[in-house]
Structures are given as structure tokens and as C-alpha cells.
Scaffold this motif. Structure first.
Motif, short mmCIF file in Angstrom:
data_model
loop_
_atom_site.label_atom_id
_atom_site.label_comp_id
_atom_site.label_asym_id
_atom_site.label_seq_id
_atom_site.Cartn_x
_atom_site.Cartn_y
_atom_site.Cartn_z
N LEU A 118 62.19 18.86 -12.77
CA LEU A 118 62.00 17.23 -13.33
C LEU A 118 61.85 16.93 -11.56
N THR A 121 58.51 17.07 -10.54
CA THR A 121 57.41 16.28 -11.71
C THR A 121 57.53 14.80 -10.86
N VAL A 149 51.75 15.32 -16.91
CA VAL A 149 53.09 15.33 -17.90
C VAL A 149 52.92 15.74 -19.15
N ARG A 152 54.08 19.79 -20.66
CA ARG A 152 55.36 20.03 -21.00
C ARG A 152 55.64 19.86 -21.75
N GLN A 155 61.53 18.16 -22.35
CA GLN A 155 61.64 16.18 -22.05
C GLN A 155 60.45 16.00 -21.77
N ARG A 156 59.68 16.00 -22.50
CA ARG A 156 58.46 15.46 -22.57
C ARG A 156 58.62 13.57 -22.53
N ARG A 159 60.42 13.34 -18.67
CA ARG A 159 58.92 13.71 -17.67
C ARG A 159 58.33 12.35 -17.66
N CYS A 162 59.70 9.29 -15.35
CA CYS A 162 60.33 9.98 -14.16
C CYS A 162 58.49 10.01 -12.84
#
Length: 187
Positions: A118, A121, A149, A152, A155-156, A159, A162
Motif C-alpha cells: 500500500l 501505491t 489502481v 489490483r 483492497q481495491r 488502494r 490512498c
């Protein structure tokens, strides 16, 4: 790169009487990079090329990381080596070209955003924000950044939050820095 040279000579990125350099208001990131090159090597012709060459190498390493995720390491190395040896790359990576800097920053941001961590990112968001300060033509790459982004699955939502937060915060910080440089010059 004129703003970097001017900053080394006069401690100012802008000359308000002559409105020089005219590109500082729209793309001040390259002027800052050239300033670092001039501080590193002095006022030589090759000094402004250092940041471009270093970022080009970082960009090719990031491209290798992206390609090696899908193929073997040897094949990824050969692919990146062959692509990097084309005449355009050999010519323009060794001059102070904003297009090379944008490409390197975007590819590196893409490789960071598509990684698992993370914090990478977030770092990708910072690099993408800096790419926007180098040249205004970097804005279409925001689409690539957004798609990366979403690529993935794990944890879309986190992410995305963030990446967007660091992108927006970085743009705000960079814009404030630019305005401070202008305010110092113009009073």
C-alpha cells in the motif's frame, strides 16, 4: 531548464522584469530538476541532462519490473534491452527532454501502483503528481494511473483512497511550492 540555471545564478526561478522563463508557470517541475543538475555539476551543458538520464534509467528499471511480473526475468531483460536500444530512446534519453521525464515518472508510478504494498501505491501517487508538474501533456496519463489502481483486486477501495489522497495532497503541496517560488520573486 532556464529556470534552474537562473535559480543557481540569482537564487530565483523567475525574472519578473523579463518574464523569463516563460514555461515556469505551466511546467516548473523540469526547471526544478535542472536546478538540481546545475547544483550537482555546475553551470555546464551536461548538468541539465543528469536528471533526465537518471530518471530514464529508473523508468527502464520500472519497465523491467512490470514486464518481469508476466514473463521470466531473462526474457523481461531482453525485451527491455531491445526496446531501450531503439534510436529514439538512445537519442532523447541523453538530452533534457520533458517527454522522457514524464514517461519515466508515469512508468515508475504504474509499477508502484500495481505492486502489492500500500505504501508503494502512495509513492506512485506522489510520482504521478510530480509528472503533472513537468509538462501539462501528462494529464492524459491520469487515466492510466486510475486503471492501474483498479487493476489490483485486493483492497481495491483502500488502494483507490490512498492513491487519490496522495495524488491530491501531492498536487496541493507542489502547487503551493510553485506559488511560493513565484511569490518570492514577484513580492
Amino acid at each position: 531548464t532556464d529556470g534552474g540555471r537562473l535559480a543557481v545564478l540569482t537564487s530565483r526561478f523567475l525574472d519578473p522584469e523579463m518574464s523569463e522563463p516563460p514555461t515556469f508557470l505551466g511546467s516548473w517541475g523540469m526547471h526544478f530538476l535542472s536546478y538540481l543538475g546545475y547544483r550537482f555539476e555546475g553551470l555546464t551543458l551536461s548538468a541539465a541532462r543528469w536528471p533526465t538520464m537518471i530518471l530514464a534509467i529508473v523508468g527502464w528499471l520500472a519497465a523491467y519490473i512490470v514486464v518481469s511480473r508476466r514473463t521470466t526475468e531473462i526474457l523481461a531483460g531482453l525485451i527491455v534491452l531491445l526496446i531501450s536500444c531503439n534510436p529514439a530512446s538512445l537519442t532523447y534519453e541523453r538530452v533534457a527532454s520533458t517527454d522522457i521525464v514524464i514517461g519515466a515518472l508515469v512508468v515508475t508510478a504504474y509499477s508502484l501502483v500495481t505492486s502489492r504494498a500500500l505504501w508503494k501505491t502512495c509513492l506512485g501517487g506522489v510520482l504521478m503528481a510530480f509528472a503533472l508538474t513537468v509538462k501539462s501533456t501528462a494529464f492524459p496519463f491520469l487515466i492510466l494511473f486510475g486503471l492501474a489502481v483498479f487493476s489490483r483486486r485486493e483492497q481495491r477501495g483502500r488502494r483507490l483512497a490512498c492513491a487519490l489522497a496522495t495524488l491530491l495532497i501531492s498536487i496541493g503541496i507542489l502547487w503551493t511550492t510553485r506559488q511560493a517560488c513565484i511569490h518570492v520573486v514577484t513580492g
